[in-house]
Design a protein around this motif. Structure first.
Motif, mmCIF file in Angstrom:
data_model
loop_
_atom_site.group_PDB
_atom_site.id
_atom_site.type_symbol
_atom_site.label_atom_id
_atom_site.label_comp_id
_atom_site.label_asym_id
_atom_site.label_seq_id
_atom_site.Cartn_x
_atom_site.Cartn_y
_atom_site.Cartn_z
ATOM 1 N N ASP A 145 0.872 -1.175 0.000
ATOM 2 C CA ASP A 145 0.000 0.000 0.000
ATOM 3 C C ASP A 145 0.908 1.225 0.000
ATOM 4 O O ASP A 145 1.305 1.723 1.051
ATOM 5 C CB ASP A 145 -0.909 -0.018 1.232
ATOM 6 N N LYS A 147 2.834 4.600 -2.736
ATOM 7 C CA LYS A 147 2.616 5.617 -3.759
ATOM 8 C C LYS A 147 2.460 5.017 -5.152
ATOM 9 O O LYS A 147 1.789 5.589 -6.013
ATOM 10 C CB LYS A 147 3.775 6.615 -3.745
ATOM 11 N N SER A 148 3.091 3.865 -5.385
ATOM 12 C CA SER A 148 3.016 3.251 -6.709
ATOM 13 C C SER A 148 1.744 2.434 -6.905
ATOM 14 O O SER A 148 1.496 1.910 -7.988
ATOM 15 C CB SER A 148 4.233 2.353 -6.942
ATOM 16 N N GLY A 149 0.944 2.309 -5.868
ATOM 17 C CA GLY A 149 -0.298 1.564 -5.971
ATOM 18 C C GLY A 149 -0.472 0.591 -4.821
ATOM 19 O O GLY A 149 0.321 0.562 -3.876
ATOM 20 N N GLU A 151 -1.195 -3.541 -3.849
ATOM 21 C CA GLU A 151 -1.160 -4.911 -4.348
ATOM 22 C C GLU A 151 -1.990 -5.797 -3.431
ATOM 23 O O GLU A 151 -1.835 -5.754 -2.208
ATOM 24 C CB GLU A 151 0.276 -5.433 -4.424
ATOM 25 N N LYS A 174 -2.390 -5.548 -9.057
ATOM 26 C CA LYS A 174 -1.855 -4.224 -8.751
ATOM 27 C C LYS A 174 -2.928 -3.208 -9.117
ATOM 28 O O LYS A 174 -3.420 -3.186 -10.252
ATOM 29 C CB LYS A 174 -0.573 -3.937 -9.521
ATOM 30 N N ARG A 176 -4.166 0.836 -9.000
ATOM 31 C CA ARG A 176 -3.728 2.234 -8.894
ATOM 32 C C ARG A 176 -4.962 3.112 -8.701
ATOM 33 O O ARG A 176 -5.669 3.438 -9.663
ATOM 34 C CB ARG A 176 -2.946 2.628 -10.140
ATOM 35 N N GLU A 178 -5.416 6.172 -8.333
ATOM 36 C CA GLU A 178 -5.470 7.437 -9.073
ATOM 37 C C GLU A 178 -6.006 7.248 -10.490
ATOM 38 O O GLU A 178 -6.376 8.226 -11.160
ATOM 39 C CB GLU A 178 -4.081 8.090 -9.114
ATOM 40 N N GLY A 209 -4.869 0.710 -14.681
ATOM 41 C CA GLY A 209 -5.353 0.880 -13.313
ATOM 42 C C GLY A 209 -5.529 -0.413 -12.554
ATOM 43 O O GLY A 209 -5.436 -0.433 -11.321
ATOM 44 N N ARG A 286 -9.681 2.710 -1.899
ATOM 45 C CA ARG A 286 -8.639 2.394 -0.908
ATOM 46 C C ARG A 286 -9.256 1.777 0.347
ATOM 47 O O ARG A 286 -8.746 0.785 0.887
ATOM 48 C CB ARG A 286 -7.858 3.659 -0.547
#
Length: 373
Positions: A145, A147-149, A151, A174, A176, A178, A209, A286
């Protein structure tokens, strides 16, 4: 057939507590032949189950410890709860392994358990070997958990052109946040459709995403909260009021869920767009991933207070401003709000609050391969 929440509550109470013999069979199929005319026995809505302040039931083994005025409960898998019970009674179990039946406030508020029953742990009575879980459901596990996403392990995927009824693919996804686009409330009707349905959320994504470990993409992620059935178990509404079924926050790709619904379940899906900003949608995604990964061993699914639908609204409340939050109790901590827990009533209720758009058609065998947006 149009029904308001009060009438619906009466119907639920009739079916669960005073239904004719032909309705007291496992599953929704037992209700297929029923119409409103069959419901001739009037049972007051206030006979629906009341859950007091705590709506989520647990049955757990663990060690009870009294620490001053605080009562702690440690389970073998590392969870620590605070127990709400008589301090005097707790001192009689201090330092001992006990079995408790207790309730948490909600699926996202489980730190304190209100104790209904407590007794010394007895392996013969409290460590029974149960059948394995059915293969179609697994508990998600959040492994990263950052910044890159995010998993997540144990996301049900679909790698074949069509799903097999007894074969399931699982992937580490994975995700994302955002790149999330929208979230949809999905209704999955069951006969009799004026009464029964399942509901779930589906989050849709821009390219990249939602991918698996090999880079394969999916267009959407479904969160479906279900009874965590064991081999040989069949869910039904009435049994769902008892401490019978576990609960799982299952994650699947949209492709997998839509295909299984259309081709295997022979059912259809009805989507409604949740009227959230993109930032709200990303934050709810999230929250959904984190709550899907919570250890829920010992937690029970409940037809009214811990089900497929009310937990979706609890998720919405986690990102809504306080003045817009959905009231989960009609009378605070006494009577649960039927409009926040029954799938056939919830869409209209949320539309009235400006949180859900109109019905967006039907997804079935003719169009299940299409992305939601």
């Amino acid at each position: 057939m149009n029904i308001n929440a009060s009438f619906f509550a009466k119907i639920i109470s009739i079916i669960l507590f005073a239904a004719p013999a032909h309705a007291q069979q496992p599953g929704f199929s037992a209700l297929e032949g029923m119409t409103a005319a069959d419901l001739s026995i009037a049972v007051p809505a206030d006979q629906l189950p009341e859950s007091k302040k705590f709506g989520v039931t647990y049955r757990l083994n663990g060690v009870l410890t009294v620490d001053g005025e605080k009562i702690l409960f440690n389970t073998a898998d590392g969870r620590v709860f605070t127990l709400d019970m008589s301090l005097r009674k707790a001192r009689g179990f201090d330092g001992q392994t006990v079995n408790v039946r207790a309730k948490a406030i909600a699926a996202d508020d489980m730190g304190t358990l209100n104790v209904d029953e407590i007794e010394l742990y007895d392996p013969a009575a409290h460590d029974i070997q149960l059948p394995p879980r059915q293969d179609k459901r697994r508990v998600a596990r959040l492994v990263a958990d950052g910044k890159s996403g995010m998993e997540v392990e144990n996301v049900r995927w679909l790698y074949d052109a069509e799903p097999a009824e007894d074969k399931f693919d699982w992937a580490t996804a994975k995700i994302r946040p955002e790149l999330v686009k929208k979230v949809y409330f999905i209704k999955k009707p069951f006969p009799p459709e004026w009464l029964a349905a399942h509901s779930l959320f589906v989050f849709t994504f821009e390219d990249g995403g939602l991918t698996d470990a090999n880079g394969s993409q999916a267009s959407g992620l479904a969160l479906t909260i279900e009874a965590f059935l064991r081999e040989g178990e069949v869910y039904d509404l009435k049994t769902g009021l008892k401490d019978r079924f576990g609960i799982v926050w299952l994650l699947t790709t949209w492709e997998d869920y839509a295909a299984r619904t259309a081709l295997i379940d022979k059912a259809r899906l009805i989507p409604y767009e949740v009227k959230f900003s993109r930032a709200q949608t990303a934050e709810m995604l999230r929250e959904a991933l984190r709550l899907s990964s919570v250890n829920r061993d010992g937690e029970f699914y409940h037809t009214v207070t811990n089900n497929c639908t009310n937990n979706l609204l609890i998720l919405m409340n986690r990102v809504l401003p306080e003045k817009q939050r959905i009231r989960m109790w009609t009378i605070p901590y006494l009577v649960y709000n039927v409009r926040a827990t029954m799938p056939v009533v919830v869409p209209g209720y949320l539309q009235g609050k400006g949180l859900l758009g109109p019905e967006l058609g039907t997804i079935d065998t003719s169009n299940y391969k299409l992305p939601l947006d």
